[in-house]
Design an enzyme around this catalytic site. Structure first.
Site, mmCIF file in Angstrom:
data_model
loop_
_atom_site.group_PDB
_atom_site.id
_atom_site.type_symbol
_atom_site.label_atom_id
_atom_site.label_comp_id
_atom_site.label_asym_id
_atom_site.label_seq_id
_atom_site.Cartn_x
_atom_site.Cartn_y
_atom_site.Cartn_z
ATOM 1 N N GLU A 24 -14.744 -15.962 15.935
ATOM 2 C CA GLU A 24 -15.878 -15.266 15.330
ATOM 3 C C GLU A 24 -15.419 -14.335 14.210
ATOM 4 O OE1 GLU A 24 -17.252 -11.484 16.938
ATOM 5 O OE2 GLU A 24 -16.727 -12.278 18.902
ATOM 6 N N LYS A 159 -18.197 -5.840 28.327
ATOM 7 C CA LYS A 159 -17.884 -4.415 28.273
ATOM 8 C C LYS A 159 -18.582 -3.670 29.415
ATOM 9 C CE LYS A 159 -17.108 -4.512 23.332
ATOM 10 N NZ LYS A 159 -17.412 -5.951 23.178
#
Length: 303
Positions: A24, A159
């Site tokens: 990405e 996360k």
């Protein structure tokens, strides 16, 4: 009509059924500071090549999706003066039509990779269900794309600012296999493990490739596969430091009223600044590790 531009090296590898790994561009344009982002971009591609695969960093440039950025295009993506838009899958159409430069998230990178014929993708962390989503409906598009796109996503979990349990539940609901690489607990990005178990453990790239091939070839549907690879031991963030930063970060988000796709950049900026650079080292180490593992699996998947 917007046509995807595939780099010659990537196109040749795909035509010859050689291993290719998608990467990405959001981590480069929005996740790392200027200078360091360009260094990491080069190192990521070098890690993939060293493992025997061809890297295909993905972005949208002047309204054109590009699979496999050139050296100059990596410079362009990493230059903060260019102010690339953060593009999820829903943003691709407007970016194409308006001729914009944009960095691709997990959702848009996976979608563009699949469309180009690339089915292994390495990233840092997956988006997920946000805390309080029962009121806000704040759920990352990454999960829906993974549920409908036959790509292996190699990441270090999600996360800890997210609702990890709800994220895993949603992946189960959408029939996405979740594999833990040499671990029994689902990683939490900066930390090697959360309180949640992984449904399946795999201990080498051959086993990962076997699972991916079986899921792709023998299981009805089009969902991808998630491979959770924890941050290397030596780069795991100290848990006390992590918990303090997380608490402060959550309070910062509440105070600023930050939500949706802006949560991750604000949280990353807080972690980077308040940790004295520790989080940057952790972030870099885990994405390098994921790129290496993704390349090793891609090589095993190649005929």
């Amino acid at each position: 009509m917007t046509t995807t531009r595939i780099a010659e090296e990537v196109a040749d590898a795909l035509a010859e059924n050689r291993a290719v790994v998608a990467l990405e561009s959001t981590i480069l344009a929005h996740g790392l500071p200027p200078g360091r982002n360009r260094e990491v971009a080069g190192r990521l591609e070098a890690v993939v090549r060293a493992a025997g695969a061809v890297p295909a960093t993905i972005a949208v440039l002047s309204g054109v999706p590009v699979v496999g950025l050139s050296t100059n295009e990596l410079d362009r993506v990493c230059d903060p003066a260019n102010d690339l838009v953060k593009l999820s899958r829903r943003d691709l159409g407007p970016a194409y039509a308006l001729g914009r430069d944009g960095a691709t998230t997990v959702a848009s990178t996976a979608a563009l990779a699949d469309a180009a014929g690339v089915h292994v993708f390495a990233t840092g962390g997956l988006g997920g269900v946000h805390r309080g989503a029962h009121d806000s409906w704040d759920v990352s598009a990454d999960l829906d794309v993974l549920a409908t796109t036959p790509v292996l996503v190699v990441c270090s979990g999600v996360k800890s600012v997210l609702d990890i349990g709800a994220t895993l539940e949603l992946l189960e609901t959408r029939s996405v296999p979740v594999l833990g690489y040499r671990v029994d607990r689902f990683p939490a990005f900066y930390l090697r493990e959360s309180e949640f178990d992984v449904p399946w453990r795999v201990d080498d790239p051959k086993h990962v490739a076997a699972v991916v091939a079986a899921h792709r070839d023998r299981v009805p549907g089009r969902s991808g596969v998630l491979l959770a690879n924890p941050v290397p031991f030596e780069f795991e963030m100290d848990r006390d430091l992590h918990d303090r930063l997380l608490a402060d970060g959550l309070e910062l988000l509440r105070a600023r009223g930050v939500h949706g796709k802006d949560v991750t950049p604000v949280l990353l900026e807080h972690f980077h600044g308040a940790s004295g650079g520790v989080s940057l080292d952790t972030n870099e180490a885990l994405v390098m590790s994921n790129a290496r593992l993704a390349a090793e699996v891609a090589v095993e998947l190649a005929p």
